[in-house]
Design an enzyme around this catalytic site. Structure first.
Site, mmCIF file in Angstrom:
data_model
loop_
_atom_site.group_PDB
_atom_site.id
_atom_site.type_symbol
_atom_site.label_atom_id
_atom_site.label_comp_id
_atom_site.label_asym_id
_atom_site.label_seq_id
_atom_site.Cartn_x
_atom_site.Cartn_y
_atom_site.Cartn_z
ATOM 1 N N HIS A 150 -11.183 -1.182 6.929
ATOM 2 C CA HIS A 150 -9.747 -1.252 6.717
ATOM 3 C C HIS A 150 -8.960 -0.478 7.788
ATOM 4 O O HIS A 150 -8.192 -1.068 8.529
ATOM 5 C CB HIS A 150 -9.455 -0.714 5.307
ATOM 6 C CG HIS A 150 -8.016 -0.731 4.905
ATOM 7 N ND1 HIS A 150 -7.605 -0.598 3.600
ATOM 8 C CD2 HIS A 150 -6.885 -0.817 5.619
ATOM 9 C CE1 HIS A 150 -6.277 -0.633 3.545
ATOM 10 N NE2 HIS A 150 -5.819 -0.769 4.751
ATOM 11 N N GLU B 169 0.799 -1.221 0.000
ATOM 12 C CA GLU B 169 0.000 0.000 0.000
ATOM 13 C C GLU B 169 0.838 1.280 0.000
ATOM 14 O O GLU B 169 0.372 2.330 0.435
ATOM 15 C CB GLU B 169 -0.933 -0.004 1.209
ATOM 16 C CG GLU B 169 -1.902 -1.185 1.214
ATOM 17 C CD GLU B 169 -3.007 -0.976 2.212
ATOM 18 O OE1 GLU B 169 -4.158 -0.811 1.772
ATOM 19 O OE2 GLU B 169 -2.720 -0.970 3.417
ATOM 20 N N HIS C 48 -4.463 0.509 11.227
ATOM 21 C CA HIS C 48 -5.743 -0.181 11.448
ATOM 22 C C HIS C 48 -6.103 -0.055 12.917
ATOM 23 O O HIS C 48 -6.650 -0.961 13.509
ATOM 24 C CB HIS C 48 -5.636 -1.657 11.055
ATOM 25 C CG HIS C 48 -4.866 -1.898 9.808
ATOM 26 N ND1 HIS C 48 -3.976 -2.920 9.662
ATOM 27 C CD2 HIS C 48 -4.845 -1.222 8.629
ATOM 28 C CE1 HIS C 48 -3.436 -2.875 8.456
ATOM 29 N NE2 HIS C 48 -3.943 -1.854 7.804
ATOM 30 N N HIS D 164 -0.431 5.401 8.205
ATOM 31 C CA HIS D 164 -1.577 4.552 7.853
ATOM 32 C C HIS D 164 -1.664 3.443 8.889
ATOM 33 O O HIS D 164 -0.687 2.737 9.134
ATOM 34 C CB HIS D 164 -1.383 3.942 6.466
ATOM 35 C CG HIS D 164 -2.347 2.833 6.172
ATOM 36 N ND1 HIS D 164 -3.716 3.032 6.149
ATOM 37 C CD2 HIS D 164 -2.155 1.502 5.941
ATOM 38 C CE1 HIS D 164 -4.315 1.870 5.886
ATOM 39 N NE2 HIS D 164 -3.393 0.936 5.763
#
Lengths: 260, 260, 260, 260
Positions: free
Chosen positions: D191, D100, D121, D119
């Site tokens: 996500h 990603e 989760h 980024h």
């Protein structure tokens, strides 16, 4: 109804001939991985003093490896025993074995695709096993393996009221497998859950993330209508994550080895 | 109504003759286990600086062992005192004792089956002591001992409004015992809970799992209608788990000893 | 309306004559206790990198001690500064000071009974500062000091929309004190809380237990109608616990000193 | 609709000429800070074995720094790679890179103001990405950067049902950036989330506090109608906190270095 797919459960013999020395002894690396799996599951709060992990024998698919009855956090290679699929330990030498070893044996018998099994009472899954209004299902890409409809095993359907909820014999193991079907996860009402996987690191990964999924799902349900992963998103994310499990396993292993 | 079953509470004498040296001194292993119990209860977040555990004297059933007034995490063998059932310490030598020792004395007096008692303010049980719409009851097989209907002790029924909620004397201890009845757990409104057991490891186990049960029950109630353990499932699971408590005790003990 | 009880806020001078060497230097044990308080508050999750604790000067009631602007976990005796009640640091030697020192100064000015103050953003209290339908109030005997009706300070009533929510000057400090009144705790909408106490260990105790109370209250409200402590039970339990605070302080101190 | 603002995605080349030795090598202190950021994000539970942080190259704004594909907790300076904005690693020497990385490249391309990206989760944000009835917004002054209306990126709008939810190419990265707009945070349905900042410490700070904000918001919503920060309060608190981020960064850094 709770009927098992096999007819005659062999009586449990607690001592069978030792095969450790022969050519079909399991790979020591597999035994070491099973020790690591036990320790990771404790460290990640999937098991406490209770719960267990097993792996199918790498040379004899009709056998599996599981610790003797003890707290997973304390398991060493010397504590790993070999069992046949009926749940008979080989060379236990009088050491007590888990009452619920039949969970493992019956899954390995019925599901050739399964190589590793984790059984736990991890906290977040318990509510989903005792409430019928919301099914446990995948809420994020880390737990696509949960799918869209997790079955619940209700032991009362097998033995009526008054049991101790444990999978104490082959019949109950087979009934649990019937609930599981071809899925990865089965909830056990008032008891816990069992998760299957094609390898040991993936079974540990699933043991960890099924609990996280349950926690997040509980919270999301409290917030409003939930936009879950679809069935095909579940399959796609499960496949994508399967290739990434090593990243988690390696880190968790370093952590239990005190290297992190 | 809050009436106690005994009539005359003896005045508390803070120093009674030392009997440590005589033939009825408690088994040092029991004292060591009580020290371990205190440390486990702290480590498992059942007690913080407050709360206490006791065990009935192994040679004199009319006495019990309990630490002097201090944080459970810091208790050593030298801090364990002997008390008679009226709550009088023997050989305290001026050391302060817990205000609520009467919880223990009155339970040991009324319940010959009880060998160990834990009193805590563990977090998850508090909501169930102050809300009447949901009773604390067993949600999974690890806590079958909780049963189906946990009583709540309301001190206002004894002394009206304005108390400090503490069990400061024999009368209040006896009233608490009346609420407890023949159960294992009694909630105390706005205060905490007290749990009884037939031995010390089981009392610690129950102190840990009654809190976990409360947490899981709170979450499950938020999810939907809960399929609880029935009364006979509670009995069967409690009996099954009683045989497994050693596995938890041994691991918890290793943890507080820094071996895990 | 947000009006302060004093008229003229003195302009902040960042350097004032050093008085450390004179006869009115604070007791070094008080300074050491303030260091300990900072570390306990971090260890007990009341503060993270933000939040602060102060104590009134033991020889000059018109002064208070507070660390320079830094993370509480890192505070040492050398970081403790003296402030006058207007929030001017004495002998800061250019070191930055907390923007919100006016919380402390204005409370010490208005409340002669207050000897220690903790300001935090501890997590569980935040919801009670932004929701009006449930007041933060005492749910168990450990937090009787919370009482039955905790005020909420709404900074918009003082400065309208668009502020950074900080107590940046004496006027805002005085307005906060007005909300606090004669209570122990005041919530600050979208910001945190401030708690007062007659001594430093009690301020730390209250900082810890106001957060626990909020957590338990949130959970209990989700369960059903809550039977709270009454006003007189709050007073009685607060008085009873005040005599027991040392037990918590001593243990928390040992923990931050690595002795537990 | 999910359309990206650029037309032609360059094919990914996995090896590009090494530029490490030339005059445009990144400042080693920036690389060290990125290592620290990775470790803090793990220590603060923002990332587990998954999630990543990047920083824009200090000498070449058309490049960014990001670890090779690995658990953030284990990242060292030797693991930091340079990427161009198309997501091509320079000098990866065959080492796998994050699937990603396009999240980072496309944000740096479209948002010249952004210097660092996280980024994750992280758990508390997941419910807000899958439920539409409550928007993630700032609940206290520590997280004013969240603002009043956090966008949700729905990958189904781009690729329909059946994706693995990952940002696997430039098109998906550009679509995510379109959802993000000029905000700091974008949720990704099922996500996780991505947060941007003008520097690395601030990106870490935001990664930590967006999760805390989500947790507190979830709890507050369960309690009643929430009085959120207004848009102007969000701006004012974000500006005020930006000047204080160093206090958190320094403490978190000491913690991961074992000095706290």
């Amino acid at each position: 109804m709770c009927t098992s797919s096999h007819g005659d459960a062999a009586p449990v013999s607690t001592v069978v001939a030792d095969t450790k020395a022969d050519a079909t002894a399991p790979d020591p690396r597999l035994v070491a991985d099973l020790v690591t799996a036990n320790r990771i599951l404790f460290d990640q709060h999937v098991v406490d003093a209770f719960g267990h992990a097993s792996v199918r024998h790498d040379k004899r698919p009709d056998r599996f490896l599981l610790a003797r009855s003890m707290a997973p956090a304390l398991v060493t290679a010397a504590d790993i025993l070999e069992f046949d699929l009926d749940g008979n330990p080989l060379a236990a030498h009088g050491r007590p074995v888990y009452l619920e070893r039949f969970i493992h044996g019956e899954i390995y018998r019925a599901r050739p695709d399964v190589v590793a099994v984790v059984h736990s009472h991890s906290h977040a899954v318990i509510p989903f096993g005792v409430v019928r209004s919301h099914k446990l299902r995948a809420i994020f890409h880390m737990s696509g393996f949960v799918g869209v409809d997790t079955p619940i095993f209700e032991i009362r359907d097998c033995v009526g009221d008054g049991s101790d909820l444990l999978i104490r014999n082959r019949e109950l193991g087979a009934a649990l497998v019937k609930s599981l079907g071809q899925k990865s996860v089965v909830l056990m009402r008032g008891h816990g859950m069992t998760v299957t996987a094609p390898n040991l690191p993936d079974a540990v990964y699933r043991g960890v993330y099924v609990d996280i999924n349950a926690r997040l799902q509980l919270e999301a349900i409290g917030l409003g209508a939930v936009n879950y992963l679809t069935e095909s998103e579940g399959r796609a994310t499960a496949a994508a994550q399967a290739s990434q499990v090593g990243r988690a396993w390696d880190m968790w292993k370093m952590k239990v080895e005190g290297k992190l």
